[in-house]
Design a protein around this motif. Structure first.
Motif, PDB file in Angstrom:
ATOM      1  N   UNK A 217     -41.023 -16.167 -14.189  1.00 50.93           N
ATOM      2  CA  UNK A 217     -41.965 -15.440 -15.053  1.00 50.93           C
ATOM      3  C   UNK A 217     -43.207 -16.288 -15.340  1.00 50.93           C
ATOM      4  N   UNK A 218     -42.988 -17.578 -15.542  1.00 47.71           N
ATOM      5  CA  UNK A 218     -44.135 -18.462 -15.842  1.00 47.71           C
ATOM      6  C   UNK A 218     -45.059 -18.599 -14.635  1.00 47.71           C
ATOM      7  N   UNK A 219     -44.471 -18.744 -13.446  1.00 45.47           N
ATOM      8  CA  UNK A 219     -45.331 -18.878 -12.262  1.00 45.47           C
ATOM      9  C   UNK A 219     -46.049 -17.563 -11.996  1.00 45.47           C
ATOM     10  N   UNK A 220     -45.341 -16.442 -12.229  1.00 43.43           N
ATOM     11  CA  UNK A 220     -45.949 -15.126 -12.029  1.00 43.43           C
ATOM     12  C   UNK A 220     -47.139 -14.946 -12.958  1.00 43.43           C
ATOM     13  N   UNK A 326     -47.074 -25.556  -9.553  1.00 47.04           N
ATOM     14  CA  UNK A 326     -47.187 -25.753  -8.099  1.00 47.04           C
ATOM     15  C   UNK A 326     -46.708 -24.494  -7.358  1.00 47.04           C
ATOM     16  N   UNK A 327     -45.639 -23.896  -7.862  1.00 46.45           N
ATOM     17  CA  UNK A 327     -45.119 -22.662  -7.228  1.00 46.45           C
ATOM     18  C   UNK A 327     -46.197 -21.572  -7.269  1.00 46.45           C
ATOM     19  N   UNK A 328     -46.882 -21.465  -8.416  1.00 46.76           N
ATOM     20  CA  UNK A 328     -47.944 -20.445  -8.549  1.00 46.76           C
ATOM     21  C   UNK A 328     -49.087 -20.746  -7.576  1.00 46.76           C
ATOM     22  N   UNK A 329     -49.450 -22.017  -7.483  1.00 48.33           N
ATOM     23  CA  UNK A 329     -50.547 -22.419  -6.576  1.00 48.33           C
ATOM     24  C   UNK A 329     -50.192 -22.028  -5.136  1.00 48.33           C
ATOM     25  N   UNK A 330     -48.949 -22.311  -4.746  1.00 46.75           N
ATOM     26  CA  UNK A 330     -48.510 -21.982  -3.385  1.00 46.75           C
ATOM     27  C   UNK A 330     -48.456 -20.474  -3.150  1.00 46.75           C
ATOM     28  N   UNK A 331     -48.025 -19.759  -4.181  1.00 50.65           N
ATOM     29  CA  UNK A 331     -47.944 -18.300  -4.057  1.00 50.65           C
ATOM     30  C   UNK A 331     -49.348 -17.730  -3.848  1.00 50.65           C
ATOM     31  N   UNK A 332     -50.286 -18.206  -4.639  1.00 51.71           N
ATOM     32  CA  UNK A 332     -51.669 -17.710  -4.534  1.00 51.71           C
ATOM     33  C   UNK A 332     -52.228 -18.025  -3.148  1.00 51.71           C
TER      34      UNK A 332
END
Ligand code: GMT
Length: 382
Positions: A217-220, A326-332
């Motif tokens: 949820x936080x990365x989303x 980092x997960x969010x950065x990679x997802x983007x």
């Protein structure tokens, strides 16, 4: 062969692997006897070679805890004798390996030899099994199994680290049935969930602490700040209420959908752009493999055996456990470029094909033959 499979009948990795393995063995002509306390959830239709034996533990006011292990061992003795099984394959060490061992010892008194294989799945080693309250029994029953398999190299390493194991451990990874898990057209679902063509992120788990669903949820939430997106959370479990509260606190409830336990996960995976698995510990990550088979790249932690499934920079990305930024950065990075996303999807499918059921099943059959020493079961062999 006549094979007895002992497993948990519930949703969850080890039960799913055991049931799908049993179904595949039955299709090849083996007679498969499931021995559990409930009909396994994925055992959804009749098959002439599949049999189900229910373990029922007599309740008694004296028992604060029902002695399930004794009831299971008794049932195993009964089924091995009556059905003349050649081999037992128990999934998840606790309490299945010790129940199988007890049954083996009982049967030995009657000159019946039943070999058993223990397949280690993950938390039976990394979380529960290594706890002092279970460790001596788990170690003893693994060491006295006739065969031991682990679902990843990482789990094999962990087993050798936490236990004094004196026998070789064979690694046979989780597998995927492509007749079920494949990309299909579910545009009507996509329109209902993401009417404005928002990117769809997905997570499937049993919502236990070890899955770190809050990180999803936080990365989303960080992804949302960069692009329109939706998050689908599949499954249920103890952490769900906390995760719902987090969505409220972050104010992203309108973009997050909790759909609970789903039978046809593949229908939802068909519309996903990214799968998120930030687990603290994960021996393999079957859920990620199922996503990849449906052409969904994976954003994950680098825990345990995930690296054996998700190839960093090819099928998705891995980050340190807890590093949701980092997960969010990679997802983007993957989602912001259509061509890049297409490439990652293609790579995910290609990698998943290495774990095709048709590739992995012969490994189990060969291992069965090895453990049985090619004797005692040949007469039943097809
Ligand atoms: O993931 C879970 O909590 C369920 C658990 C189980 O044993 O039912 O899954 C484990 O076994 C799966 C099948 O072998 C693996 O793919 C999962 O990675 C593993 N889970 C953990 O190690 C946390």
């Amino acid at each position: 062969m006549k094979i007895g499979i002992v497993c948990y009948p519930t949703y969850g990795g080890s039960g799913v692997v055991a049931t799908e393995l049993g179904k595949a063995l039955a299709k090849k002509g083996h007679k498969v006897h499931f021995i559990t306390y409930n009909e396994p959830v994925r055992l959804d239709r009749f098959h002439e070679n599949i049999f189900y034996h229910e373990v029922s533990a007599l309740d008694y006011p004296l028992f604060q805890f029902q002695p399930y292990e004794s009831a299971l061992a008794s049932k195993i003795v009964d089924v091995v004798k009556f059905e003349k099984l050649d081999l037992l394959h128990v999934h998840y060490a606790i309490p299945h390996a010790s129940a199988a061992l007890m049954a083996k010892y009982i049967l030995r008194e009657e000159n019946i030899h039943i070999p058993f294989i223990t397949t280690l799945h993950g938390t039976d080693i990394t979380l529960v099994g290594r706890d002092a309250s279970y460790l001596p029994v788990v170690a003893y029953s693994i060491n006295n199994s006739d065969g031991i398999t682990a679902v990843s190299e990482s789990l094999k390493r962990d087993t050798l680290l936490y236990f004094d194991i004196k026998k070789p451990i064979e690694v046979i990874p989780n597998f995927i049935d492509f007749s079920r898990f494949k990309k299909t057209n579910k545009d009507h679902f996509k329109k209902a969930i993401a009417p404005n063509d928002e990117k769809i992120l997905m997570h499937v788990s049993n919502f236990r602490k070890v899955k770190r669903v809050e990180d999803v949820v936080r990365m989303f939430d960080l992804v949302l700040k960069k692009m329109p997106a939706k998050l689908i959370l599949i499954g249920d479990g103890p952490e769900r209420i906390g995760v719902e509260m987090l969505c409220r606190n972050l104010g992203n409830c309108d973009q997050v959908r909790f759909v609970g336990k789903q039978e046809a996960v593949e229908d939802l995976l068909a519309i996903a752009d990214l799968f998120v698995l930030p687990s603290e510990s994960e021996s393999f990550g079957l859920a990620a493999l199922e996503a990849m088979a449906c052409e969904v790249p994976v954003i994950s932690s680098n825990a345990g055996g995930i690296a054996e499934v998700n190839i960093n920079g090819e099928t998705g990305f891995m980050s340190e456990v807890g590093d949701y930024e980092d997960m969010a950065k990679n997802a983007i990075y993957i989602l912001e470029d259509a061509e890049r996303l297409r490439k990652f999807k293609q790579n995910a499918l290609k990698q998943a094909q290495r774990f095709d059921l048709d590739v992995i099943l012969p490994h189990y059959e060969a291992y069965y033959a090895k453990v049985c020493g090619n004797t005692g079961w040949v007469e039943y062999n097809i």
